[in-house]
Design an enzyme around this catalytic site. Structure first.
Site, PDB file in Angstrom:
ATOM      1  CB  SER A 255      -1.096   0.110   1.284  1.00  0.00           C
ATOM      2  OG  SER A 255      -1.784  -0.972   1.111  1.00  0.00           O
TER       3      SER A 255
ATOM      4  CE1 TYR B  98       0.835  -9.634  -7.793  1.00  0.00           C
ATOM      5  CE2 TYR B  98       1.388  -8.182  -5.845  1.00  0.00           C
ATOM      6  CZ  TYR B  98       1.693  -8.779  -7.346  1.00  0.00           C
ATOM      7  OH  TYR B  98       2.522  -7.992  -7.762  1.00  0.00           O
TER       8      TYR B  98
ATOM      9  N   GLY C 282     -14.099 -17.170   3.506  1.00  0.00           N
ATOM     10  CA  GLY C 282     -13.735 -16.375   4.822  1.00  0.00           C
ATOM     11  C   GLY C 282     -13.980 -14.826   4.318  1.00  0.00           C
TER      12      GLY C 282
ATOM     13  CE  LYS D 115      -8.848  -5.771   4.836  1.00  0.00           C
ATOM     14  NZ  LYS D 115      -9.169  -6.380   3.572  1.00  0.00           N
TER      15      LYS D 115
ATOM     16  CG  MET E 172      -9.820 -12.274  -4.865  1.00  0.00           C
ATOM     17  SD  MET E 172     -11.045 -12.541  -3.771  1.00  0.00           S
ATOM     18  CE  MET E 172     -10.785 -11.181  -2.676  1.00  0.00           C
TER      19      MET E 172
HETATM   20  P1  ATR Z   1      -9.525 -14.487   4.896  1.00  0.00           P
HETATM   21  O1  ATR Z   1      -9.922 -13.527   5.772  1.00  0.00           O
HETATM   22  O2  ATR Z   1      -8.243 -14.338   4.193  1.00  0.00           O
HETATM   23  O3  ATR Z   1     -10.506 -15.087   3.706  1.00  0.00           O
HETATM   24  P2  ATR Z   1     -10.051 -16.680   6.639  1.00  0.00           P
HETATM   25  O4  ATR Z   1     -11.421 -15.931   6.962  1.00  0.00           O
HETATM   26  O5  ATR Z   1      -9.241 -17.600   7.378  1.00  0.00           O
HETATM   27  O6  ATR Z   1      -9.227 -15.900   5.922  1.00  0.00           O
HETATM   28  O7  ATR Z   1     -10.677 -17.843   5.431  1.00  0.00           O
HETATM   29  C1  ATR Z   1      -9.715 -18.673   4.601  1.00  0.00           C
HETATM   30  C2  ATR Z   1     -10.643 -19.182   3.743  1.00  0.00           C
HETATM   31  O8  ATR Z   1      -9.478 -20.055   3.075  1.00  0.00           O
HETATM   32  C3  ATR Z   1     -11.523 -20.215   4.126  1.00  0.00           C
HETATM   33  O9  ATR Z   1     -12.473 -20.664   3.050  1.00  0.00           O
HETATM   34  C4  ATR Z   1     -10.617 -21.694   3.985  1.00  0.00           C
HETATM   35  O10 ATR Z   1     -11.308 -22.808   4.161  1.00  0.00           O
HETATM   36  P3  ATR Z   1     -12.069 -23.466   5.535  1.00  0.00           P
HETATM   37  O11 ATR Z   1     -13.202 -22.709   5.775  1.00  0.00           O
HETATM   38  O12 ATR Z   1     -12.425 -24.782   5.063  1.00  0.00           O
HETATM   39  O13 ATR Z   1     -11.156 -23.282   6.537  1.00  0.00           O
HETATM   40  C5  ATR Z   1      -9.856 -21.379   3.087  1.00  0.00           C
HETATM   41  N1  ATR Z   1      -8.642 -22.082   2.900  1.00  0.00           N
HETATM   42  C6  ATR Z   1      -7.585 -22.039   3.633  1.00  0.00           C
HETATM   43  N2  ATR Z   1      -6.518 -23.068   3.367  1.00  0.00           N
HETATM   44  C7  ATR Z   1      -7.009 -23.669   2.431  1.00  0.00           C
HETATM   45  C8  ATR Z   1      -6.826 -24.984   1.660  1.00  0.00           C
HETATM   46  N3  ATR Z   1      -5.347 -25.367   1.672  1.00  0.00           N
HETATM   47  N4  ATR Z   1      -7.425 -25.512   0.691  1.00  0.00           N
HETATM   48  C9  ATR Z   1      -8.988 -24.956   0.472  1.00  0.00           C
HETATM   49  N5  ATR Z   1      -9.316 -23.990   1.269  1.00  0.00           N
HETATM   50  C10 ATR Z   1      -8.595 -23.439   1.975  1.00  0.00           C
END
Ligand code: ATR
Length: 286
Positions: free
Chosen positions: A22, A221, A134, A71, A219
């Site tokens: 940023s 990056y 998430g 956030k 998304m």
């Molecule tokens: P963010 O705020 O970055 O979205 P988050 O709220 O922790 O982070 O959510 C992470 C998302 O990535 C979730 O949908 C998670 O899946 P789960 O709900 O099953 O945990 C997904 N995610 C993280 N690692 C993953 C992986 N190796 N394969 C598939 N989905 C993954």
């Protein structure tokens, strides 16, 4: 620190924050428009973070971006909150008004949609698959529904996709879909909104949902070509994008909120992609 506040000062707060681009983006905007402003990054301790953000504004800070993991936690700092921030359930931009009140906004979703529009890769009625349920997924749903796209949410933990799609059902066409059923649908755009990339992983999706004309967007990056992008290219997509466009567009919408100027996004992306990312990028600690 004292000299800093002689300029109009802006900051991004997060933990961790060293990776944030940023400052590079906003300081480039200031150069483009010859503004006497400075944008810094601040590593915020998870303790007393609200007090520390308030302190920044009391010292003369004019605006801030908020990133992970704060956030969803800065609503109580705001006297006014935009509709899109309320719906997203998170705030990535704070603006201080002259009467000392603070506005909370969220420019992530509109930044994502702006990038799709700028790239001319989205149309109304498009079927968009969002992988992940998430914060990142939640942030982009509302603008896409408002634009008129049909949204499908899938997730490793399916129940979370179900809950998320229910939450947004009054805003447009949205449904949850299991990973197993993905190959029964045809998607125009597939978005990786998972955090799997942090550990160089990719979400497990059936490869046959990727066609030549499928637009694939990561998304996440970190580098130019993420593993998700490589996977999509390998399985035939010739329209694969990383999240740099979204990053610059969300910054542009924050900048617009603060300065009432919409900056030149294309020039900024060109600048960022040419520039080698500076190592040793220092941040302040609060
Ligand atoms: P963010 O705020 O970055 O979205 P988050 O709220 O922790 O982070 O959510 C992470 C998302 O990535 C979730 O949908 C998670 O899946 P789960 O709900 O099953 O945990 C997904 N995610 C993280 N690692 C993953 C992986 N190796 N394969 C598939 N989905 C993954």
């Amino acid at each position: 620190m004292n000299n800093l506040y002689e300029k109009k000062i802006y900051a991004v707060f997060g933990n961790p924050i060293s990776h944030s681009k940023s400052p590079e983006i906003h300081n480039f905007f200031y150069k483009l428009y010859n503004l006497n402003q400075k944008y810094i990054k601040i590593h915020l301790s998870k303790k007393n973070f609200l007090k520390n953000i308030s302190f920044f504004f009391k010292r003369g800070g004019k605006g801030a971006n908020i990133t992970l993991p704060f956030k969803e936690k800065v609503f109580s700092l705001c006297h006014e909150i935009t509709n899109r921030a309320k719906i997203a359930g998170s705030i990535n931009t704070l603006k201080l008004f002259e009467n000392e009140t603070i506005l909370g906004d969220n420019t992530d979703g509109i930044g994502f949609l702006s990038d799709l529009l700028l790239k001319k890769i989205v149309k109304r009625k498009f079927n968009i698959l969002i992988i992940g349920a998430g914060g990142a997924a939640r942030g982009i749903i509302y603008p896409l529904l408002k634009f008129g796209c049909n949204i499908f949410i899938t997730n490793r933990t399916f129940n979370k996709a179900k809950i998320l799609s229910k939450e947004f059902q009054n805003f447009g066409n949205i449904e949850s879909i299991t990973l197993k059923n993905l190959n029964q649908m045809k998607f125009n755009i597939i978005v990786n909104a998972t955090s799997a990339g942090i550990f160089n992983n990719i979400p497990l999706i059936p490869e046959n949902i990727i066609r030549k004309e499928t637009i694939c967007y990561d998304m996440f990056y970190k580098e130019k070509n993420t593993n998700f992008m490589k996977f999509c290219k390998n399985f035939g997509s010739n329209k694969v994008f990383n999240g740099i466009g979204m990053l610059v567009n969300q910054a542009a919408h924050s900048f617009f909120l603060w300065n009432n100027i919409f900056p030149n996004v294309k020039k900024t992306i060109k600048f960022l992609t040419k520039k080698k990312i500076k190592k040793n990028n220092k941040s302040l600690k609060y």
